[in-house]
Design a protein around this motif. Structure first.
Motif, mmCIF file in Angstrom:
data_model
loop_
_atom_site.group_PDB
_atom_site.id
_atom_site.type_symbol
_atom_site.label_atom_id
_atom_site.label_comp_id
_atom_site.label_asym_id
_atom_site.label_seq_id
_atom_site.Cartn_x
_atom_site.Cartn_y
_atom_site.Cartn_z
ATOM 1 N N UNK A 149 0.832 -1.204 0.000
ATOM 2 C CA UNK A 149 0.000 0.000 0.000
ATOM 3 C C UNK A 149 0.868 1.256 0.000
ATOM 4 N N UNK A 150 0.455 2.197 -0.832
ATOM 5 C CA UNK A 150 1.147 3.490 -0.889
ATOM 6 C C UNK A 150 0.081 4.585 -0.904
ATOM 7 N N UNK A 151 0.229 5.553 -0.019
ATOM 8 C CA UNK A 151 -0.754 6.629 0.107
ATOM 9 C C UNK A 151 -0.470 7.764 -0.868
ATOM 10 N N UNK A 152 -1.465 8.630 -0.993
ATOM 11 C CA UNK A 152 -1.379 9.749 -1.929
ATOM 12 C C UNK A 152 -0.168 10.634 -1.631
ATOM 13 N N UNK A 153 0.320 11.235 -2.678
ATOM 14 C CA UNK A 153 1.403 12.220 -2.634
ATOM 15 C C UNK A 153 2.707 11.699 -2.023
ATOM 16 N N UNK A 155 5.403 10.626 -3.215
ATOM 17 C CA UNK A 155 6.612 11.143 -3.858
ATOM 18 C C UNK A 155 6.339 12.477 -4.567
ATOM 19 N N UNK A 156 5.333 13.180 -4.129
ATOM 20 C CA UNK A 156 4.942 14.450 -4.751
ATOM 21 C C UNK A 156 6.108 15.450 -4.732
ATOM 22 N N UNK A 157 6.222 16.189 -5.811
ATOM 23 C CA UNK A 157 7.212 17.268 -5.946
ATOM 24 C C UNK A 157 8.648 16.799 -5.766
ATOM 25 N N UNK A 158 8.907 15.567 -6.195
ATOM 26 C CA UNK A 158 10.291 15.079 -6.264
ATOM 27 C C UNK A 158 10.788 15.459 -7.662
ATOM 28 N N UNK A 159 11.215 16.700 -7.791
ATOM 29 C CA UNK A 159 11.530 17.271 -9.105
ATOM 30 C C UNK A 159 12.680 16.573 -9.825
ATOM 31 N N UNK A 160 13.549 15.899 -9.085
ATOM 32 C CA UNK A 160 14.703 15.219 -9.685
ATOM 33 C C UNK A 160 14.410 13.781 -10.064
ATOM 34 N N UNK A 161 13.245 13.267 -9.692
ATOM 35 C CA UNK A 161 12.918 11.859 -9.929
ATOM 36 C C UNK A 161 12.768 11.595 -11.425
ATOM 37 N N UNK A 162 13.594 10.679 -11.944
ATOM 38 C CA UNK A 162 13.559 10.351 -13.368
ATOM 39 C C UNK A 162 13.065 8.936 -13.639
ATOM 40 N N UNK A 163 13.157 8.055 -12.630
ATOM 41 C CA UNK A 163 12.818 6.657 -12.818
ATOM 42 C C UNK A 163 12.045 6.131 -11.610
ATOM 43 N N UNK A 164 10.965 5.391 -11.886
ATOM 44 C CA UNK A 164 10.110 4.873 -10.818
ATOM 45 C C UNK A 164 9.696 3.448 -11.188
ATOM 46 N N UNK A 165 9.998 2.492 -10.301
ATOM 47 C CA UNK A 165 9.673 1.091 -10.570
ATOM 48 C C UNK A 165 8.634 0.606 -9.571
ATOM 49 N N UNK A 166 7.510 0.115 -10.109
ATOM 50 C CA UNK A 166 6.387 -0.360 -9.303
ATOM 51 C C UNK A 166 6.534 -1.862 -9.103
ATOM 52 N N UNK A 167 6.423 -2.288 -7.850
ATOM 53 C CA UNK A 167 6.652 -3.681 -7.482
ATOM 54 C C UNK A 167 5.474 -4.597 -7.801
ATOM 55 N N UNK A 168 5.714 -5.890 -7.625
ATOM 56 C CA UNK A 168 4.750 -6.919 -8.006
ATOM 57 C C UNK A 168 3.483 -6.938 -7.159
ATOM 58 N N UNK A 169 3.571 -6.658 -5.883
ATOM 59 C CA UNK A 169 2.439 -6.853 -4.980
ATOM 60 C C UNK A 169 1.711 -5.581 -4.581
ATOM 61 N N UNK A 170 2.040 -4.483 -5.205
ATOM 62 C CA UNK A 170 1.431 -3.209 -4.850
ATOM 63 C C UNK A 170 -0.039 -3.178 -5.263
ATOM 64 N N UNK A 171 -0.884 -2.817 -4.295
ATOM 65 C CA UNK A 171 -2.322 -2.680 -4.552
ATOM 66 C C UNK A 171 -2.549 -1.493 -5.482
ATOM 67 N N UNK A 172 -3.691 -1.446 -6.157
ATOM 68 C CA UNK A 172 -3.976 -0.291 -7.023
ATOM 69 C C UNK A 172 -3.845 1.023 -6.237
ATOM 70 N N UNK A 173 -3.319 2.027 -6.907
ATOM 71 C CA UNK A 173 -3.102 3.331 -6.282
ATOM 72 C C UNK A 173 -3.376 4.422 -7.299
ATOM 73 N N UNK A 174 -3.475 5.619 -6.820
ATOM 74 C CA UNK A 174 -3.696 6.783 -7.671
ATOM 75 C C UNK A 174 -2.331 7.352 -8.059
ATOM 76 N N UNK A 175 -2.167 7.709 -9.297
ATOM 77 C CA UNK A 175 -0.869 8.235 -9.732
ATOM 78 C C UNK A 175 -0.558 9.612 -9.154
#
Length: 194
Positions: A149-153, A155-175
């Motif tokens: 489970x991952x809650x809203x925001x 990683x919000x405003x991580x301006x340097x973030x270029x790569x994001x990998x979503x794991x196998x067991x993560x429940x549906x979430x809002x982008x």
């Protein structure tokens, strides 16, 4: 002569009434010897869960006044969560070691840690709270397979973030977890996550 008279103890110059001296009655209560953390030379070591409570106000955090001097956080094995606001506004924090015993990273745990460019979220973490890494300078994130489970925001405003990998067991979430990540060029979803 009244039986309520006070005797002066000549050894301490304290007045004795009912078997107690003024000095004993006004003695400050002893502070707890268990603090759950150590802070030395910019390194904050979290020793146990006692230091990882959820604080109602960041100013209640024991190391709050020293937050700008903290450059490294080491969380000891056996600690099970990173508390709400635990390291928020530690603007010079650049290194964090999280053991696999941690299962929860609470809301705003690393909020506005502007010097934080990389972090390994270990297998074992199951939940990441609201805004946990908001406004950091993380460049790449790989979520562990244990994350459910991952809650809203988060990683919000991580301006340097270029790569994001979503794991196998993560429940549906809002982008919205990635709102404001202007440099994000690649999002990879584990093939087991459908």
């Amino acid at each position: 002569e009244s039986s309520d008279s006070a005797d002066v103890n000549s050894d301490t110059n304290a007045v004795e009434t009912d078997g107690k001296t003024d000095a004993e009655e006004t003695k400050a209560p002893e502070e707890s010897v268990t603090t759950g953390y150590e802070l030395s030379d910019g390194t904050l070591t979290i020793l146990d869960d006692d230091a990882m409570v959820n604080y109602d106000d960041p100013q209640q955090i024991p190391w709050y006044e020293q937050r700008e001097n903290i450059t490294k956080v080491v969380i000891s094995d056996g600690v099970t969560k990173i508390g709400e606001d635990a390291f928020s506004n530690c603007t010079n924090l650049s290194s964090v070691k999280i053991p696999s015993s941690v299962t929860r990273i609470e809301a705003w745990a690393f909020f506005c840690c502007e010097s934080l460019k990389e972090i390994v979220i270990p297998n074992g973490v199951e939940t990441i709270g609201n805004g946990a890494f908001q406004s950091t300078n993380l460049v790449s994130i790989t979520l562990p397979d244990s994350l459910k489970h991952i809650d809203k925001y988060a990683f919000k405003d991580c301006y340097s973030l270029t790569s994001f990998t979503i794991s196998a067991n993560l429940e549906p979430f809002d982008f919205n977890i990635l709102d404001g990540c202007e440099s994000l060029a690649k999002v990879t979803v584990d093939e087991k996550n459908k």
